[in-house]
Scaffold this motif. Structure first.
Motif, PDB file in Angstrom:
ATOM      1  N   ARG A   1      -9.160   6.656  -3.757  1.00 49.40           N
ATOM      2  CA  ARG A   1     -10.518   7.193  -3.638  1.00 49.40           C
ATOM      3  C   ARG A   1     -11.063   7.547  -5.021  1.00 49.40           C
ATOM      4  O   ARG A   1     -12.239   7.327  -5.319  1.00 49.40           O
ATOM      5  CB  ARG A   1     -10.544   8.415  -2.719  1.00 49.40           C
ATOM      6  CG  ARG A   1     -11.954   8.968  -2.508  1.00 49.40           C
ATOM      7  CD  ARG A   1     -11.956  10.148  -1.547  1.00 49.40           C
ATOM      8  NE  ARG A   1     -11.764   9.739  -0.167  1.00 49.40           N
ATOM      9  CZ  ARG A   1     -12.725   9.280   0.626  1.00 49.40           C
ATOM     10  NH1 ARG A   1     -13.958   9.127   0.150  1.00 49.40           N
ATOM     11  NH2 ARG A   1     -12.454   8.951   1.867  1.00 49.40           N
ATOM     12  N   SER A   2     -10.206   8.102  -5.897  1.00 48.94           N
ATOM     13  CA  SER A   2     -10.667   8.438  -7.252  1.00 48.94           C
ATOM     14  C   SER A   2     -11.081   7.181  -8.009  1.00 48.94           C
ATOM     15  O   SER A   2     -12.011   7.215  -8.826  1.00 48.94           O
ATOM     16  CB  SER A   2      -9.573   9.197  -8.010  1.00 48.94           C
ATOM     17  OG  SER A   2      -8.500   8.338  -8.387  1.00 48.94           O
ATOM     18  N   PHE A   3     -10.394   6.053  -7.746  1.00 47.09           N
ATOM     19  CA  PHE A   3     -10.805   4.804  -8.374  1.00 47.09           C
ATOM     20  C   PHE A   3     -12.197   4.398  -7.883  1.00 47.09           C
ATOM     21  O   PHE A   3     -13.056   4.004  -8.681  1.00 47.09           O
ATOM     22  CB  PHE A   3      -9.814   3.684  -8.042  1.00 47.09           C
ATOM     23  CG  PHE A   3      -8.417   3.879  -8.579  1.00 47.09           C
ATOM     24  CD1 PHE A   3      -8.157   4.729  -9.640  1.00 47.09           C
ATOM     25  CD2 PHE A   3      -7.352   3.197  -8.002  1.00 47.09           C
ATOM     26  CE1 PHE A   3      -6.870   4.894 -10.134  1.00 47.09           C
ATOM     27  CE2 PHE A   3      -6.064   3.350  -8.490  1.00 47.09           C
ATOM     28  CZ  PHE A   3      -5.820   4.201  -9.550  1.00 47.09           C
ATOM     29  N   LEU A   4     -12.404   4.478  -6.588  1.00 46.06           N
ATOM     30  CA  LEU A   4     -13.701   4.109  -6.016  1.00 46.06           C
ATOM     31  C   LEU A   4     -14.831   4.985  -6.551  1.00 46.06           C
ATOM     32  O   LEU A   4     -15.949   4.509  -6.769  1.00 46.06           O
ATOM     33  CB  LEU A   4     -13.641   4.229  -4.490  1.00 46.06           C
ATOM     34  CG  LEU A   4     -12.928   3.093  -3.756  1.00 46.06           C
ATOM     35  CD1 LEU A   4     -12.505   3.529  -2.370  1.00 46.06           C
ATOM     36  CD2 LEU A   4     -13.829   1.872  -3.664  1.00 46.06           C
ATOM     37  N   GLU A   5     -14.541   6.241  -6.772  1.00 48.07           N
ATOM     38  CA  GLU A   5     -15.583   7.168  -7.224  1.00 48.07           C
ATOM     39  C   GLU A   5     -15.959   6.978  -8.688  1.00 48.07           C
ATOM     40  O   GLU A   5     -16.873   7.633  -9.186  1.00 48.07           O
ATOM     41  CB  GLU A   5     -15.133   8.606  -6.957  1.00 48.07           C
ATOM     42  CG  GLU A   5     -15.111   8.923  -5.453  1.00 48.07           C
ATOM     43  CD  GLU A   5     -14.466  10.250  -5.119  1.00 48.07           C
ATOM     44  OE1 GLU A   5     -13.848  10.863  -6.036  1.00 48.07           O
ATOM     45  OE2 GLU A   5     -14.570  10.680  -3.952  1.00 48.07           O
TER      46      GLU A   5
ATOM     47  N   GLY B   1      -6.394   1.214   3.837  1.00 50.80           N
ATOM     48  CA  GLY B   1      -5.362   1.886   3.065  1.00 50.80           C
ATOM     49  C   GLY B   1      -5.924   2.805   2.006  1.00 50.80           C
ATOM     50  O   GLY B   1      -5.600   2.684   0.823  1.00 50.80           O
ATOM     51  N   LEU B   2      -6.773   3.732   2.413  1.00 47.73           N
ATOM     52  CA  LEU B   2      -7.407   4.665   1.473  1.00 47.73           C
ATOM     53  C   LEU B   2      -6.581   5.937   1.354  1.00 47.73           C
ATOM     54  O   LEU B   2      -6.143   6.507   2.349  1.00 47.73           O
ATOM     55  CB  LEU B   2      -8.828   4.998   1.945  1.00 47.73           C
ATOM     56  CG  LEU B   2      -9.664   5.877   1.002  1.00 47.73           C
ATOM     57  CD1 LEU B   2      -9.851   5.209  -0.356  1.00 47.73           C
ATOM     58  CD2 LEU B   2     -11.016   6.187   1.650  1.00 47.73           C
TER      59      LEU B   2
ATOM     60  N   LEU C   1     -13.506  -2.973   2.380  1.00 52.32           N
ATOM     61  CA  LEU C   1     -12.842  -3.134   1.099  1.00 52.32           C
ATOM     62  C   LEU C   1     -11.326  -3.154   1.293  1.00 52.32           C
ATOM     63  O   LEU C   1     -10.792  -2.429   2.128  1.00 52.32           O
ATOM     64  CB  LEU C   1     -13.205  -1.985   0.145  1.00 52.32           C
ATOM     65  CG  LEU C   1     -14.692  -1.752  -0.124  1.00 52.32           C
ATOM     66  CD1 LEU C   1     -14.872  -0.549  -1.038  1.00 52.32           C
ATOM     67  CD2 LEU C   1     -15.323  -2.996  -0.748  1.00 52.32           C
ATOM     68  N   GLY C   2     -10.652  -3.959   0.477  1.00 49.20           N
ATOM     69  CA  GLY C   2      -9.195  -4.004   0.504  1.00 49.20           C
ATOM     70  C   GLY C   2      -8.642  -4.176  -0.895  1.00 49.20           C
ATOM     71  O   GLY C   2      -9.238  -4.878  -1.721  1.00 49.20           O
ATOM     72  N   HIS C   3      -7.509  -3.542  -1.169  1.00 50.88           N
ATOM     73  CA  HIS C   3      -6.872  -3.669  -2.477  1.00 50.88           C
ATOM     74  C   HIS C   3      -5.354  -3.749  -2.333  1.00 50.88           C
ATOM     75  O   HIS C   3      -4.628  -3.591  -3.315  1.00 50.88           O
ATOM     76  CB  HIS C   3      -7.251  -2.491  -3.393  1.00 50.88           C
ATOM     77  CG  HIS C   3      -7.238  -1.162  -2.704  1.00 50.88           C
ATOM     78  ND1 HIS C   3      -8.275  -0.248  -2.810  1.00 50.88           N
ATOM     79  CD2 HIS C   3      -6.327  -0.579  -1.873  1.00 50.88           C
ATOM     80  CE1 HIS C   3      -7.991   0.836  -2.095  1.00 50.88           C
ATOM     81  NE2 HIS C   3      -6.806   0.646  -1.530  1.00 50.88           N
ATOM     82  N   TRP C   4      -4.880  -3.952  -1.090  1.00 50.79           N
ATOM     83  CA  TRP C   4      -3.460  -4.083  -0.801  1.00 50.79           C
ATOM     84  C   TRP C   4      -3.163  -5.478  -0.284  1.00 50.79           C
ATOM     85  O   TRP C   4      -4.056  -6.196   0.161  1.00 50.79           O
ATOM     86  CB  TRP C   4      -3.021  -3.061   0.258  1.00 50.79           C
ATOM     87  CG  TRP C   4      -3.235  -1.627  -0.094  1.00 50.79           C
ATOM     88  CD1 TRP C   4      -4.199  -0.806   0.405  1.00 50.79           C
ATOM     89  CD2 TRP C   4      -2.473  -0.821  -1.005  1.00 50.79           C
ATOM     90  NE1 TRP C   4      -4.082   0.456  -0.131  1.00 50.79           N
ATOM     91  CE2 TRP C   4      -3.031   0.477  -0.997  1.00 50.79           C
ATOM     92  CE3 TRP C   4      -1.363  -1.081  -1.817  1.00 50.79           C
ATOM     93  CZ2 TRP C   4      -2.529   1.511  -1.782  1.00 50.79           C
ATOM     94  CZ3 TRP C   4      -0.856  -0.052  -2.593  1.00 50.79           C
ATOM     95  CH2 TRP C   4      -1.438   1.229  -2.573  1.00 50.79           C
TER      96      TRP C   4
ATOM     97  N   LEU D   1     -10.107   3.112   6.683  1.00 48.09           N
ATOM     98  CA  LEU D   1      -9.754   2.260   7.828  1.00 48.09           C
ATOM     99  C   LEU D   1      -8.245   2.068   7.736  1.00 48.09           C
ATOM    100  O   LEU D   1      -7.760   1.149   7.076  1.00 48.09           O
ATOM    101  CB  LEU D   1     -10.497   0.922   7.755  1.00 48.09           C
ATOM    102  CG  LEU D   1     -10.274  -0.033   8.935  1.00 48.09           C
ATOM    103  CD1 LEU D   1     -10.645   0.631  10.252  1.00 48.09           C
ATOM    104  CD2 LEU D   1     -11.056  -1.326   8.742  1.00 48.09           C
ATOM    105  N   PHE D   2      -7.527   3.014   8.314  1.00 47.07           N
ATOM    106  CA  PHE D   2      -6.072   3.160   8.209  1.00 47.07           C
ATOM    107  C   PHE D   2      -5.703   3.851   6.890  1.00 47.07           C
ATOM    108  O   PHE D   2      -6.405   3.720   5.891  1.00 47.07           O
ATOM    109  CB  PHE D   2      -5.322   1.822   8.313  1.00 47.07           C
ATOM    110  CG  PHE D   2      -5.596   1.056   9.558  1.00 47.07           C
ATOM    111  CD1 PHE D   2      -5.238   1.575  10.791  1.00 47.07           C
ATOM    112  CD2 PHE D   2      -6.212  -0.185   9.517  1.00 47.07           C
ATOM    113  CE1 PHE D   2      -5.475   0.868  11.952  1.00 47.07           C
ATOM    114  CE2 PHE D   2      -6.462  -0.896  10.671  1.00 47.07           C
ATOM    115  CZ  PHE D   2      -6.096  -0.363  11.901  1.00 47.07           C
TER     116      PHE D   2
END
Length: 439
Positions: free
Chosen positions: A15-19, A9-10, A68-71, A32-33
């Protein structure tokens, strides 16, 4: 060589959080979806989604460091399922499903810490006489065994309300219940859980007090809490209005829930994964209750961690995948406190106008480091928006940072007042006159 992570769920915001993590240039993040595939669908086939995930991972030619997952579900369950198959660090599929199945999880909590567990019982909404299954006194909460965002959750104060709620639950429960049952079929569910599956409900005693959540991780049994977030509801105590970080709970209360989290997760057999656990604390009686266990970090908290620590909570699963446990206490951001606000309305209407992208960019320039995301869709009734709770409609998410809580709330009201919405009934969003939280 860069290290490759697949993210369930990207989208550009996440993505800005990950960066924002440390040494972000050393990593490559692959979707990945997307959100429409694993966050917003009204229903889906779990096994088909799992097979498609395998196909996409197999098509990648390089080594994979982690997923990675956050949902919430299905991402939260796909992650351990796939990690096991691809030899990546994660909690076991059984431990995750045990935590995510509301009834099974309550059974385990009651064994370990009965005084922290509210009264509960399972309810088959399709039974001939479902009311006869209730063993919890009114008022109570009735909610599906598996859902998220308070979807199909109802406060029940009478048999009439119970029957009204069941009509809505029967119409919508299969959207998550059916795929959750597909996931459960991949493990052995204990006999004590019985026939209670994703298309059942749980009735629970109403928990009173203030709500707070801990986020942390376990690495080979080493337990660490990296943040404590206060969850603030509206004055009706039904809909979430903001997440405050860091918590303003007293030290003794924070220590109590952190210690309880360690006992509970070890009892559940949960390891090698991040987590979040929600608690209630009644300050008058100094008693605590567990609300729920989440088997992931929360993307709703990511911007708050960035503002306070300078890095997203995504740092935690990225470190875990590489055999490290994160200490965010060593990181400093630009603010002492931060929050995610959920701008809501109680009455239904068609959203006729929302702030444009240019208007939002202008507001974000006026409020440095703020983020505004409109969550309602224009020219659509609020009640038709996906995954709303049963009592209000989410219009927008607003992220802000400040040096103290009073400044934070003042900034929120100024920003919310500058967002121009128009509804078919002529009404406005409810901005909530928050007061500073003190103990």
């Amino acid at each position: 060589m860069p290290k490759h992570f697949f993210v369930l769920g990207l989208d550009p915001l996440r993505r800005s959080f990950l960066e924002s993590i440390r040494d972000a240039g050393e990593y490559r993040f692959h979707p990945l979806f997307n959100i429409d595939e694993v966050v917003n669908p009204t229903t889906f086939d779990y096994d088909a989604t799992l097979e498609e995930a395998r196909r996409r991972l197999d098509a990648f030619s390089g080594p994979i460091t982690g997923i990675l997952g956050h949902w919430d579900f299905p991402s939260s369950v796909l992650l351990p399922h796939l990690s096991r198959e691809y030899g990546l660090r994660s909690a076991s599929l059984e431990a995750v499903l045990k935590c995510e199945h509301k009834y099974w999880c309550r059974l385990e909590q009651r064994k370990l810490m009965p005084e922290w567990t509210p009264e509960f019982c399972a309810v088959n909404p399709f039974a001939e006489k479902p009311l006869e299954q209730l063993t919890v006194d009114y008022p109570l909460w009735l909610k599906p065994i598996k859902a998220h965002s308070s979807f199909l959750g109802f406060r029940i104060e009478s048999a009439e309300q119970f029957n009204d709620a069941l009509r809505s639950i029967r119409a919508g429960i299969h959207s998550f219940g059916d795929p959750f049952n597909q996931a459960l079929a991949h493990i052995s569910v204990p006999k004590e859980v019985g026939a209670v599956d994703g298309n059942w409900c749980i009735a629970e005693q109403i928990i009173t007090g203030k709500q707070c959540g801990i986020e942390g991780a376990l690495l080979d049994g080493d337990y660490r809490v990296h943040g404590i977030v206060d969850t603030v509801k509206d004055n009706k105590n039904r809909s979430f209005t903001r997440y405050d970080y860091p918590s303003v709970w007293p030290r003794q209360a924070r220590e109590k829930i952190c210690n309880a989290g360690a006992e509970l997760l070890r009892h559940m057999g949960f390891d090698n994964s991040p987590f979040g656990i929600e608690f209630f604390w009644d300050a008058k009686t100094n008693t605590f209750k567990v609300l729920e266990i989440n088997t992931r970090i929360s993307q709703s908290h990511s911007d708050q961690f960035i503002k306070v620590h300078g890095v997203s909570n995504h740092q935690v699963p990225i470190d875990l995948a590489q055999g490290r446990i994160t200490d965010l206490g060593q990181c400093r951001g630009n603010y002492n406190t931060a929050a995610k606000f959920m701008l809501r309305r109680y009455s239904d209407a068609v959203l006729e106008r929302a702030p444009s992208e240019e208007e939002i960019k202008h507001i974000e320039r006026e409020f440095p480091h703020s983020k505004v995301v409109i969550t309602a869709t224009r020219d659509r009734r609020l009640s038709e928006q996906p995954m709303q709770d049963s009592y209000s409609f989410e219009i927008a998410n607003i992220w802000l940072g400040a040096q103290n809580q009073q400044e934070l709330l003042e900034k929120y009201h100024r920003l919310a007042d500058s967002l121009h919405f128009q509804f078919s009934d002529g009404g406005e969003p409810e901005s909530f006159q928050f007061n500073r939280v003190r103990y």
